[in-house]
Design a protein around this motif. Sequence first.
Motif, short mmCIF file in Angstrom:
data_model
loop_
_atom_site.label_atom_id
_atom_site.label_comp_id
_atom_site.label_asym_id
_atom_site.label_seq_id
_atom_site.Cartn_x
_atom_site.Cartn_y
_atom_site.Cartn_z
N PHE A 1 0.84 -1.20 0.00
CA PHE A 1 0.00 0.00 0.00
C PHE A 1 0.88 1.25 0.00
CE2 PHE A 1 -1.83 3.31 2.75
CZ PHE A 1 -2.90 3.69 1.97
N ALA A 2 1.91 1.26 0.82
CA ALA A 2 2.81 2.41 0.90
C ALA A 2 3.57 2.60 -0.42
CB ALA A 2 3.80 2.22 2.05
N ASN A 3 3.99 1.50 -1.02
CA ASN A 3 4.72 1.58 -2.29
C ASN A 3 3.81 2.15 -3.39
OD1 ASN A 3 6.90 1.16 -4.07
ND2 ASN A 3 5.99 -0.77 -4.74
N LYS A 4 2.59 1.70 -3.42
CA LYS A 4 1.63 2.17 -4.43
C LYS A 4 1.36 3.67 -4.28
CE LYS A 4 -3.01 1.54 -4.59
NZ LYS A 4 -4.22 0.80 -4.38
N ASN A 5 1.39 4.17 -3.06
CA ASN A 5 1.11 5.59 -2.81
C ASN A 5 2.39 6.42 -2.64
OD1 ASN A 5 -1.92 5.79 -2.53
ND2 ASN A 5 -1.45 4.04 -1.22
N THR A 6 3.53 5.84 -2.95
CA THR A 6 4.86 6.47 -2.86
C THR A 6 5.17 7.02 -1.46
OG1 THR A 6 4.12 8.62 -3.68
CG2 THR A 6 4.91 7.03 -5.33
N TYR A 7 4.84 6.24 -0.44
CA TYR A 7 5.22 6.57 0.93
C TYR A 7 6.49 5.79 1.25
CZ TYR A 7 0.22 7.80 1.34
OH TYR A 7 -1.03 8.32 1.15
N LYS A 8 7.35 6.38 2.07
CA LYS A 8 8.50 5.63 2.58
C LYS A 8 8.02 4.77 3.74
CE LYS A 8 12.05 9.10 1.74
NZ LYS A 8 13.05 9.96 2.41
N VAL A 9 8.69 3.63 3.92
CA VAL A 9 8.35 2.73 5.02
C VAL A 9 9.61 2.42 5.79
CG1 VAL A 9 7.42 0.50 5.71
CG2 VAL A 9 6.43 1.69 3.79
N ILE A 10 9.55 2.59 7.10
CA ILE A 10 10.63 2.16 8.00
C ILE A 10 10.04 1.05 8.85
CG2 ILE A 10 12.19 2.85 9.84
CD1 ILE A 10 12.05 5.70 8.70
#
Length: 131
Positions: free
Chosen positions: A116-125
């Motif tokens: 979901f984060a990748n699809k919305n171009t969010y960074k994930v830690i």
Amino acid sequence: MSLLETRNKKFNVPFIFIAGVIFLFGLAYFANYIENLGKDAIDLELPKTTESETNSTSITVRLAKGEITYLDSTQINSVELKENIKIKLDGQPNPTILLHADEDVSIDKVVDIMEFANKNTYKVILGVRSK
């Protein structure tokens, strides 16, 4: 004993003495090599953070044991999670999700949020909480 007699005698040096001298020279060379190797490693240049990286908006998502989900330390229904993440992060500079998952949480839930984060171009830690 004359000079002629001493010149004809063989000079016997024990093998262990020669081996010891060679070993000490090798040890000194190796110690010098290791010392110089450490000096080269100090010249490491680290990347600098830019102003845009420090001005990021982040939220914390915690996946706890027993299907319990938290968004910024507030318990939330897992169905509403993605919608609330979009509300908080859309339009923000450098949106980041700090994803904490307990050890017992299914990997499928973690991967779902990461996709979901990748699809919305969010960074994930990603962080994992052990028992």
